[in-house]
Design an enzyme around this catalytic site. Structure first.
Site: not given
Ligand code: TXD
Length: 308
Positions: A10, A82, A175
């Site tokens: 989230a 990243r 990607h």
């Molecule tokens: O086009 C695309 N495919 C992408 C991909 C475009 C933008 C972002 N992209 C990738 O999505 C980025 O490189 C990351 O690997 C993910 C998530 O990006 P986001 O910007 O949403 O990262 P955040 O804000 O850090 O959110 C990730 C959340 C964070 O709240 C963590 O606490 C949570 O993931 N998290 C988990 N949730 C549930 N279960 C587990 N195990 C868990 N581990 C971390």
């Protein structure tokens, strides 16, 4: 009966996906995260926005996967984003652990769900999710191509001063920075893109598209893009729930298409109620095919590292 979409992770993309999906009023929503209180707080905040926009969408947040039970779609965004200077591939092993758990738990509670994967490195994470959840290929799709193509469309719109609605661009491949903007198949109101501007301007747009994710990472300093990736998720979810047979570029499992085997890769797919209904094959020329092969080699390396 209302559809149900669960979003694992989230954070920025997960909560923004929920926002765009809620606006479309296509499903009730569940937000899952490991951080205590955060998915609950964001879900409540979004729920409280619904009266203002007049949408009847239930939004629930939880730290437990049991809240996701019976989902039609599970979106996996959990993982690390990243930092400046990092490539998407640098996230491979850390995010593999997270995506593995997310996919396994999601399918345990929603055995019929379609998975939409967003976590990077995207193509390898989609492949990992399919494998650990033991799903047929059509029930897993990765989001990347709508975003990459939208970036290109936005840059062309800025360059030409034409509505984004008139601009159709198609970006294929993995990607990563070797993605393949297909200029020959792209057009502005039916006019081939290559005829709308000098070749050096088009080359600059192709280059900016390839590096579009990094451009935003460098500006934000912490985290990566979220508005555009998230709205792409909403478009895919809507296409599936409404059985639209919508053709979009997305990462799908290839079994011979484009000469590629056993690899998730960005290609045009048709999305409907069963997930990926079809992979669409363009007739590519030799240069385009070579660019796709180069991009596929990068994805293959990640797949090999994870033994998929
Ligand atoms: O086009 C695309 N495919 C992408 C991909 C475009 C933008 C972002 N992209 C990738 O999505 C980025 O490189 C990351 O690997 C993910 C998530 O990006 P986001 O910007 O949403 O990262 P955040 O804000 O850090 O959110 C990730 C959340 C964070 O709240 C963590 O606490 C949570 O993931 N998290 C988990 N949730 C549930 N279960 C587990 N195990 C868990 N581990 C971390």
């Amino acid at each position: 009966m209302k559809n149900k979409i669960s979003i694992i992770g989230a954070g920025m993309t997960g909560s923004t996906s929920a926002h765009w999906i809620a606006e479309r009023e296509i499903a009730d929503l569940v937000l899952i995260d490991v951080v205590e209180g955060m998915p609950q707080g964001k879900a409540l905040d979004l729920l409280e926005a619904m009266p203002v926009i007049g949408k009847d969408v239930k939004v629930v947040g939880s730290n437990d996967f049991d809240a996701t039970a019976g989902s039609d779609i599970v979106v996996i965004t959990a993982g690390l984003p990243r930092k400046p200077g990092m490539s998407r591939d640098d996230l491979l092993f850390a995010n593999a652990e997270i995506v593995k758990k997310a996919a396994e738990e999601s399918i345990r509670y929603s055995p019929d769900a379609i998975l939409i994967v967003l976590t990077n490195p995207l193509d390898a994470m989609a492949q990992l999710a399919m494998k650990v959840a033991n799903l047929p290929a059509h029930r897993v799709v990765g989001q990347a191509g709508i975003l990459d193509s939208a970036r290109m469309r936005a840059f062309v719109a800025l360059e030409l001063g034409v509505s984004v609605e008139n601009i159709h661009c198609y970006v294929l491949g993995g990607h990563g920075d070797e993605m393949v903007p297909l200029t020959r198949a792209s057009n502005v109101a039916g006019i081939p893109l290559e005829d709308t501007m000098p070749s050096d301007r088009l080359a600059a747009i192709v280059d900016r598209t390839r590096k579009g994710g990094g451009e935003i990472v460098n500006l934000l300093k912490t985290g990566s893009a979220y508005y555009a990736p998230a709205v792409a998720i909403a478009q895919m979810a809507e296409a599936i729930l409404k059985d639209k047979h919508l053709i979009v570029p997305a990462s799908a499992y290839l079994q011979g298409e484009y000469g590629l085997q056993n690899i998730f890769f960005g290609v045009p797919v048709q999305l409907g109620s069963t997930g990926v209904e079809k992979v669409i094959e363009y007739k590519l020329n030799d240069v385009e095919m070579a660019a796709l092969q180069k991009s596929a080699a990068g994805v293959d390396e990640n797949i090999a590292k994870l033994n998929l």
